[in-house]
Motif scaffolding. Structure first.
Motif, PDB file in Angstrom:
ATOM      1  N   TRP A  61      40.916  46.739  35.361  1.00  0.00           N
ATOM      2  CA  TRP A  61      41.074  48.209  35.756  1.00  0.00           C
ATOM      3  C   TRP A  61      40.690  48.894  34.405  1.00  0.00           C
ATOM      4  N   SER A  83      45.898  50.795  36.357  1.00  0.00           N
ATOM      5  CA  SER A  83      46.078  49.901  35.400  1.00  0.00           C
ATOM      6  C   SER A  83      47.513  49.730  35.033  1.00  0.00           C
ATOM      7  N   SER A 101      47.988  40.748  34.543  1.00  0.00           N
ATOM      8  CA  SER A 101      46.857  39.997  34.933  1.00  0.00           C
ATOM      9  C   SER A 101      45.707  40.745  35.479  1.00  0.00           C
ATOM     10  N   TRP A 102      46.143  41.837  36.076  1.00  0.00           N
ATOM     11  CA  TRP A 102      44.826  42.515  36.770  1.00  0.00           C
ATOM     12  C   TRP A 102      44.780  43.720  35.725  1.00  0.00           C
TER      13      TRP A 102
END
Length: 288
Positions: free
Chosen positions: A47, A36, A42-43
């Protein structure tokens, strides 16, 4: 009357398998937390959520695998499913809060202390709420000092694990951290179990409280399947193994706009056309 408690009715089988489950959940969760920190914002929540669920499922599975070897010789043991699954939810949520704090604030200073404390309290809460789900003809009693020691172990272990996740030093580093985390979580579990004594009600029934693995095994299928799926995600993501990004997010480059203009070698600026002397006139927007 005090019940005869046995936490190792299957010998070393349940402690070893429980330790492996704690290490597996810890390894997956730490790699997801590390991952992460290498991606765009945004991701990052995805994670961190996957890491929280992996660690929570790992320690919950570890607890109930170890509990397969726990018996009270004079009384049969049953489990309340609602309370048992609630302990899984508490583990995932509280571990998630700690991981999100570290994931967004960094594994240092106040953020590390706060995240580690919340995560450790989540591990301890899962343990004692899971114990509260046991149903038997007796009352569970705990030694306060030993319970306090188990909570301290959980907080220290969680803080150390989150610090290791924030170092981003590769796969081997996280594996070593997960082995230590598994040992600490297992130590916390058996320290908490050492604080337990059972006061029986009524007339004891010898031998009726033997094996109850068949009660716990079906409940472990879901978390085990999830850990397997999380392991597949880790195996098929090369960045999870290498521990470093193959590209640098734009937001991590100070002073560089998100969409910077790129000059091509073959592209030359068009020279401004000469105007006749004496000619003056406002340029229209189309000619700019």
């Amino acid at each position: 009357m005090q019940g005869t408690v046995d936490g190792f009715s299957y010998g070393l089988v349940t402690p070893l398998v429980a330790y492996v489950m704690a290490c597996l959940g810890g390894a997956l969760g730490l790699r997801c937390t590390t991952r992460s920190m290498l991606v765009t914002h945004s991701w990052r929540p995805g994670w961190l959520a996957l890491g929280s669920a992996a660690i929570g499922s790992g320690i919950w599975t570890m607890h109930f695998v170890a509990m397969m070897g726990f018996t009270v010789k004079e009384a049969p043991i049953h489990y309340d499913k609602a309370t048992t699954y609630a302990s899984l939810g508490v583990a995932i949520v509280m571990v998630g809060v700690g991981i999100f704090i570290v994931g967004y604030r960094g594994a240092r200073g106040t953020a590390l202390f706060t995240g580690g404390t919340i995560t450790g309290l989540g591990v301890a809460s899962m343990h004692y709420l899971g114990m509260a789900g046991m149903r038997l003809n007796g009352k569970l009693e705990y030694n306060t000092f030993t319970v306090g020691a188990s909570v301290v172990i959980a907080v220290v272990a969680a803080t150390a694990a989150l610090w290791a996740a924030g170092q981003v030093r590769g796969f081997a580093w996280s594996v070593g951290a997960s082995l230590v985390m598994g040992l600490a979580v297992s130590g916390m579990h058996y320290t908490g179990m050492a604080a337990l004594s059972v006061h029986l009600h009524g007339t004891p029934v010898p031998g009726s409280g033997d094996a109850h693995a068949s009660l716990l095994a079906p409940m472990l299928i879901g978390p085990l399947a999830f850990l397997l799926l999380a392991g597949v995600v880790v195996m098929f993501d090369p960045l999870m193994v290498m521990g470093k990004p193959d590209w640098t997010p734009v937001e991590n480059k100070p002073g560089v706009p998100a969409r910077s203009a790129v000059r091509h070698p073959h592209h030359h600026s068009v020279p401004r056309s000469r105007r006749p002397e004496g000619h003056s006139g406002a340029r229209t927007p189309q000619n700019r």
